[in-house]
Enzyme design. Structure first.
Site, mmCIF file in Angstrom:
data_model
loop_
_atom_site.group_PDB
_atom_site.id
_atom_site.type_symbol
_atom_site.label_atom_id
_atom_site.label_comp_id
_atom_site.label_asym_id
_atom_site.label_seq_id
_atom_site.Cartn_x
_atom_site.Cartn_y
_atom_site.Cartn_z
ATOM 1 N N GLU A 178 0.825 -1.213 0.000
ATOM 2 C CA GLU A 178 0.000 0.000 0.000
ATOM 3 C C GLU A 178 0.856 1.258 0.000
ATOM 4 O OE1 GLU A 178 -0.662 -2.683 1.861
ATOM 5 O OE2 GLU A 178 -2.608 -3.274 1.083
ATOM 6 N N HIS A 202 -10.538 -7.003 8.429
ATOM 7 C CA HIS A 202 -11.090 -6.715 7.097
ATOM 8 C C HIS A 202 -12.520 -6.184 7.181
ATOM 9 C CE1 HIS A 202 -8.017 -9.854 6.642
ATOM 10 N NE2 HIS A 202 -7.779 -9.365 5.421
#
Lengths: 446, 341
Positions: free
Chosen positions: B78, B147
């Site tokens: 990321e 998540h």
């Protein structure tokens, strides 16, 4: 013009009445005031009188049916008046009470359940619990939050409550029951209702009674008059100290009532006394005339000497249902008014701790087998306010003659004699009594 | 004069996909990058095949239409691709980056917070950052604690970032059009539980302006401000309460930064009651931020305390029953409303 006979409202709390019998048949010719039918409520059974003369055209409410207050009971046609079935039906339909949805239940009917309005909560410092929106609105509308009842959770006043208070005429006092704590610690139970702007009518019941005795009468008066009904010391829901520890004389009771009048800022008021309560009213008017602008004395003690010793025998006897029944039979001219429920209510009232002892002490101080010992008849000429003297002609407890004698010595009197009525006109003919009280109260309060 | 565009029914997922296509067709400087967005990891033979298009298939088919130069699969890093997107935005492109789950923001927070969000400010207005970061939020699919978070409150806290929380396919479509066209850094939060929800979406390419709330249901008794999927939960609660005669107004702010304070305040001024429903964690969150705003600016309109219905102050549990308990339910919302009326 046909007249619709509607279910009357006889008490402050009456919501409906059950038809127990028809005294006239369809087609009968009737005069205004004729008893048409008997109706039973939670508190009493009474006749419903014809509101106008004519022919009893249609009986709408069958025997056994429960009709809400103002609901249709019968149709009276003027003499020679013909009405079609449709005309009768539409007349009756117009009087069917409208359902209001304010009290709808919580489940599934699409009506928001309104929380019951109650006194607003306050914190320890006395600050009333009101929402920010309610405070702002009250400020803008000049409403005192102290006078607003609350529907919000936890007793919080909401802006809606303020809007409602603003929309209500400030003058309609709702029914409130509370107590006054006297200086010596005794509590006096009272009920207050009716518009605050009118002269208060303060009701003082008789020996062994309670403010409940006025129920039907108050229902008739409350729209137009401020009414306050007390439970005298030793009676009803008021404290009943042992006779040795308190003063159950007429003067002692009068002092307690004076204290209540001053605490509730009811003076000057019109005192309405029944039987022994009448003697209390006279005592107050003599001792402190500035508290009183008029007296209404209903089958009152204190006007003469005689009193039926049977009453004293029944007070002295052991409390029982049988005993209570005898008392009511002594009181009422129309024996149909002696209901099992009324008997039981009276009996249970006398079984409250201290009730009978207090009752005997009050009776012992005011009456004896030789007659009344109030000392008041000799002073009646000192009464400086208008006095309405009322008596049932058939009163077997205190003779009706007392009224006639008192009328000769009291400077300013009105007299109303009620035929076919015994010792308790407020139960035996509440409507008739209400009309007389209303006229007198209006006349003397200007 | 605006004429109503024809309506079609799309899923929330299709609406996002459609908005990406519409903007990429109109602006050749738009590129999309992220883990698996093409779905073929730049493997030649998969270009014309049925490539994956992200874990949920949101970007499915884009690589076939726009090619591998504009739909870029990135390494699982990321910091790398979000940093690249910020740089691309500062140097002339209009990138869209996909942060697969918002829970991963820790890996790229410097790039978002200290670079992208501050570029315009640090360069005195000479630089801009027309970057949209799409990311997935929301509990309810048993994806466990790493998540399933929402965390839009974290980004709403930061100056220089616009935060968008669509609750319907139409909003997802219209707001994503505006987010991509916007010249500042926009975080676009797609609720993964809503991807399958269907709704009417106007044709046409007009975006929904950022910073304009939407009243999803009108009512007179209580205002519910609800965020993302909680709009749907609140509409279900409103149905329950309607049976009891309670009229609920559901306000969807649609963007948390900027926040349409006026619509919320007007609604509360009408109903005098406010409940805020938020799936994010409660502390320093969007719900408490809105509550504070109304307590300040709408104090005199309130008839009851402002109530918050949020997730608890915990990570999202994996256990399915616990996860359901974690998410504000229509029943819990309705109970809270009853408590203040």
């Amino acid at each position: 013009m046909p007249t619709l006979v509607k279910m009357p409202k006889w008490g402050l709390t009456m919501t409906a009445g059950t038809v127990t019998g028809w005294l006239r048949d369809e087609g009968a010719e009737i005069e205004e005031g004729d008893p048409l039918l008997t109706v039973e409520t939670e508190k009493a059974v009474n006749d419903v009188e014809a509101p106008s003369a004519g022919v009893l055209l249609k009986i709408v409410a069958e025997v056994g049916s429960e009709i809400p207050v103002s609901g249709p009971i019968a149709v009276i046609a003027a003499p020679d008046e013909a009405l079609s079935e449709e005309e009768i039906a539409s007349l009756v339909a117009a009087a069917q009470p409208q359902r209001t949805g304010a009290k709808a239940g919580p489940a599934g009917d699409g009506q928001r359940a309104a929380r019951e309005a109650r006194a607003a909560a306050r914190d320890d410092s006395g600050r009333v619990n009101a929402s920010p929106a309610a405070r702002k609105l009250a400020r803008e509308l000049g409403i005192d939050l102290a006078n607003v009842s609350a529907t919000g959770p936890g007793g919080r006043i909401t802006s809606e409550d303020v809007e409602r208070a603003a929309a209500e005429p400030a003058d309609t006092g709702e029914v409130r029951e509370d107590v006054v704590v006297l200086g010596d610690g005794r509590t006096i139970s009272y009920l207050v209702a009716g518009p605050t702007s009118s002269t208060p009518l303060v009701f003082l019941h008789g020996l062994g009674g309670s403010r409940g005795t006025w129920e039907n009468l108050l229902g008739e008066l409350v729209e137009e008059h401020r009414v306050v009904a007390l439970d005298l010391p030793g009676h009803g829901l008021s404290d009943k100290p042992a006779p040795a520890a308190t003063d159950y004389s007429i003067a002692g009771i009068a002092a307690a009532v004076r204290e209540v009048l001053s605490t509730l800022t009811l003076a000057p008021s019109i005192l309405v006394g029944h039987s022994l309560g009448g003697a209390v009213a006279i005592q107050i008017a003599l001792d402190q005339p500035d508290l009183v602008i008029g007296l209404i004395l209903v089958d009152s003690a204190g006007l003469g000497e005689e009193i039926n010793p049977e009453l004293l025998d029944l007070v002295d006897a052991e409390p029982s249902s049988e005993n209570a029944r005898h008392l009511l039979e002594l009181f009422y001219e129309d024996k149909r008014l002696v209901l099992d429920r009324g008997v039981e209510e009276m009996h249970q009232g006398r079984r409250r701790p201290g009730a009978v002892e207090a009752e005997r002490a009050v009776a012992g101080a005011a009456f004896s087998r030789d007659g009344q010992q109030t000392g008041l008849p000799a002073r009646l000429n000192e009464l400086a306010v208008p006095v309405l003297l009322i008596s049932g002609v058939e009163d077997r407890v205190i003779p009706v003659d007392h009224v006639l004698a008192a009328a000769r010595v009291i400077p300013d009197t009105w007299v109303k004699l009620m035929t076919g009525i015994g010792h308790v006109p407020q139960v035996e003919d509440a409507s008739g009594l209400a009309r007389t009280v209303d006229r007198f109260a209006r006349a003397i309060s200007g | 004069m605006v004429t109503a565009a024809p309506i079609r029914t799309l899923t929330y997922l299709q609406a996002v996909n459609e908005a990406l296509r519409v903007t990429m067709r109109e602006d050749p400087t738009i590129v999309l990058m992220g883990e698996d967005v093409a779905g073929g990891a730049n493997v030649d033979h998969l270009i014309n095949e049925d490539a994956w298009g992200g874990p949920m298939g949101v970007t499915k088919g884009l690589v076939q239409e726009f090619g591998r130069n504009r739909i870029l699969d990135t390494p699982i890093t990321e910091a790398g691709f979000i940093g690249a997107a910020v740089g691309a935005a500062a140097t002339g492109l209009r990138p869209i980056a996909e942060l697969m789950f918002v829970d991963f923001f820790g890996c790229c927070m410097d790039q978002i917070f200290d670079q992208g969000a501050k570029l315009r400010y640090m360069f005195g207005g000479k630089a801009r950052c027309p970057l949209t970061i799409r990311t997935q939020i929301g509990a309810g699919v048993n994806a466990a604690g790493q998540h399933s978070g929402c965390h839009y409150s974290v980004f709403t806290h930061m100056p220089g970032i616009k935060t968008v929380v669509p609750s319907t396919p139409a909003d997802a479509y219209g707001l994503l059009l505006s987010a991509i066209r916007d010249d500042d850094l926009v975080l676009f939060f797609e609720n993964k539980v809503l991807y399958g929800s269907k709704g009417e979406v106007p044709e046409g390419t007009d975006g929904i302006p950022l910073g304009v709330a939407d009243i999803k249901r009108e009512g007179a008794d209580v205002t519910i401000v609800a965020i993302s999927r909680m709009v749907q939960q609140s509409l279900a609660a409103a149905e329950l309460l309607a049976d009891e005669g309670i009229e609920v107004e559901v306000v969807d702010p649609r963007t948390l930064s900027p926040l349409d304070e006026e619509t919320i305040l007007n609604s509360v001024a009408k109903t005098h009651h406010l409940v805020i429903v938020d799936e994010d964690n409660p502390r320093c969150g969007a719900a408490s931020d809105i509550a504070a705003m109304v307590a300040d600016k709408g104090f005199d309109t309130l008839d009851a305390p402002i109530k918050l219905v949020t997730a608890p102050h915990t990570p999202v549990p994996f256990s399915p029953p616990l996860e359901q308990f974690y998410i504000p339910s229509p029943e819990k919302i309705a109970e809270t409303v009853r408590g203040i009326l």
